[in-house]
Design a protein around this motif. Sequence first.
Motif, PDB file in Angstrom:
ATOM      1  N   ARG A  48       0.816  -1.224   0.000  1.00 54.28           N
ATOM      2  CA  ARG A  48       0.000   0.000   0.000  1.00 54.28           C
ATOM      3  C   ARG A  48       0.850   1.275   0.000  1.00 54.28           C
ATOM      4  O   ARG A  48       0.567   2.223  -0.736  1.00 54.28           O
ATOM      5  CB  ARG A  48      -0.911  -0.010   1.226  1.00 54.28           C
ATOM      6  CG  ARG A  48      -1.739   1.244   1.384  1.00 54.28           C
ATOM      7  CD  ARG A  48      -2.692   1.109   2.553  1.00 54.28           C
ATOM      8  NE  ARG A  48      -1.987   1.118   3.820  1.00 54.28           N
ATOM      9  CZ  ARG A  48      -1.684   2.215   4.499  1.00 54.28           C
ATOM     10  NH1 ARG A  48      -2.012   3.397   3.992  1.00 54.28           N
ATOM     11  NH2 ARG A  48      -1.059   2.151   5.645  1.00 54.28           N
ATOM     12  N   ALA A  49       1.906   1.307   0.808  1.00 55.49           N
ATOM     13  CA  ALA A  49       2.693   2.536   0.928  1.00 55.49           C
ATOM     14  C   ALA A  49       3.360   2.903  -0.392  1.00 55.49           C
ATOM     15  O   ALA A  49       3.385   4.077  -0.776  1.00 55.49           O
ATOM     16  CB  ALA A  49       3.744   2.365   2.024  1.00 55.49           C
ATOM     17  N   GLU A  50       3.888   1.919  -1.096  1.00 55.04           N
ATOM     18  CA  GLU A  50       4.579   2.216  -2.351  1.00 55.04           C
ATOM     19  C   GLU A  50       3.609   2.436  -3.503  1.00 55.04           C
ATOM     20  O   GLU A  50       3.965   3.071  -4.493  1.00 55.04           O
ATOM     21  CB  GLU A  50       5.554   1.088  -2.693  1.00 55.04           C
ATOM     22  CG  GLU A  50       6.699   0.957  -1.706  1.00 55.04           C
ATOM     23  CD  GLU A  50       7.884   0.238  -2.290  1.00 55.04           C
ATOM     24  OE1 GLU A  50       7.950   0.127  -3.528  1.00 55.04           O
ATOM     25  OE2 GLU A  50       8.742  -0.205  -1.508  1.00 55.04           O
ATOM     26  N   ASP A  52       0.935   4.115  -3.073  1.00 55.84           N
ATOM     27  CA  ASP A  52       0.357   5.429  -2.783  1.00 55.84           C
ATOM     28  C   ASP A  52      -1.166   5.387  -2.747  1.00 55.84           C
ATOM     29  O   ASP A  52      -1.846   6.207  -3.376  1.00 55.84           O
ATOM     30  CB  ASP A  52       0.846   6.456  -3.814  1.00 55.84           C
ATOM     31  CG  ASP A  52       0.643   7.887  -3.326  1.00 55.84           C
ATOM     32  OD1 ASP A  52       0.545   8.076  -2.099  1.00 55.84           O
ATOM     33  OD2 ASP A  52       0.575   8.808  -4.171  1.00 55.84           O
ATOM     34  N   THR A  54      -4.546   4.827   0.113  1.00 56.95           N
ATOM     35  CA  THR A  54      -4.898   4.893   1.520  1.00 56.95           C
ATOM     36  C   THR A  54      -5.665   3.645   1.939  1.00 56.95           C
ATOM     37  O   THR A  54      -6.122   2.858   1.098  1.00 56.95           O
ATOM     38  CB  THR A  54      -5.747   6.140   1.797  1.00 56.95           C
ATOM     39  OG1 THR A  54      -6.978   6.037   1.058  1.00 56.95           O
ATOM     40  CG2 THR A  54      -5.008   7.404   1.357  1.00 56.95           C
ATOM     41  N   ALA A 110      -3.835   5.815  -8.880  1.00 54.85           N
ATOM     42  CA  ALA A 110      -2.792   4.854  -8.530  1.00 54.85           C
ATOM     43  C   ALA A 110      -2.610   3.797  -9.605  1.00 54.85           C
ATOM     44  O   ALA A 110      -1.664   2.996  -9.535  1.00 54.85           O
ATOM     45  CB  ALA A 110      -3.110   4.187  -7.192  1.00 54.85           C
TER      46      ALA A 110
END
Length: 446
Positions: A48-50, A52, A54, A110
């Motif tokens: 999820r973090a890479e 981008d 939520t 995304a």
Amino acid sequence: MESEFVTTPFGRRPMSLAMLLRQRRGEAMEAGTRRNKWKLFRSVCEARAELDVTDRALMVLDALLSFYPEDELSSERGLVVFPSNVQLCLRARGMAAATLRRHLAVLVEAGLISRKDSPNGKRYVRRGREGEIGEAYGFSLAPLLARATEIEAIAARIADDRQLLRGMKERLTICRRDIAKLICAAVEEAIPGDWARLSSTFHALLQSIPRAATLESLSPILEELETIRLGVINTLESPEKHRIASTNESQIERHIQNSNPESISESEPGLETVQEANRDLEPSSRLDRREPGVAGNGSRTTAGTNAGELKSFPLGMVVQACPDIVDYGPGGRIASWRDLMTAAAVVHSMLGASASAYEEAACVMGPQNAAVVMACILQRGGCINSAGGYLRDLTRRAKRGEFALGPMLMALLRTKDRFEVGLEEGCRKVNFGTEPGAPARQNGVR
């Protein structure tokens, strides 16, 4: 079947080159690409973090996947889902319509889904005579399936980094535990060395550990801690230290633990261990030990002997272990032993210890060591009911050669390290340095 033409947005939403590239990437996936949608969704959550996105956007993606009728996403079948906003909000745990639209836009940006708008902007499907899907308008999951290999690689790398970080934290915990206990052992065994400075460096290094630790931030700290541990071990394993350890070993084998419930602590080593170490290090300066408990007016002779035998510690180490005593020094500072003794004279009166109890402690232990004991009592004041009773008990034990300052100071130093696992944990109902599970003591300690 899905149209191969580029789909432009309905209404006033503009078309962009990024949207065109995302649509083309979804159409360019290899034939026969298949993925279990829920396993792929877990990989998206991991990455999820890479990616981008939520957590709320992932909730919307979860709802969209639930509208896909099969458990397996396949490039050979249609990948367009067409739920209404009302049904999609219900599947998204009652999310508001405006919030839903915002997070749908996040998923599109995304590159996990793409819009396939109908001529009137509605989401629907046209079916053939036998019920097969002819043309569907809604959200296409093709970009998600096209990026499956990339997403799985990112998720695997993040999982590997997390495993490495867990292993590094375990090594860090073991390393700092080893250093703390080795320094404590060196102090208790009276092994020469600048242990106060090393302990200060060690605690400063622990304070630099960030709350949100990463591989990059922990790696240099772990290297420094391992260097410190190696240096301590090398010091302890020198030939002279082996000789001191051999002398002390026979004393430990014949040690009989005092089970008298009137005693404050059973885990502090007796003066015999310290005396033997001091005799090996400085045989010419060792004082002749006298039998404790001689005549009443002979207390000054006994006191002088015990004061010489009781090991003293550097002033800096005492101040580091007992920082509360600094407030009672002249001008709010402790710069010398005289300042410490002046502060101790104020503290013993403030804590309710009688002047006679403090004078007796000074005669038996020596003025400096008595001041150190008062500083330790002040530091652990919340754990002691009667400072005077506790001080008298320590004085009696010092007369019998059953009291040493090392475990008390090291216990206070360990409590300053909030990251130390398995060491001293808060205020015990026993004296400083006692083992967990020991019975509660009397004489003013709760």
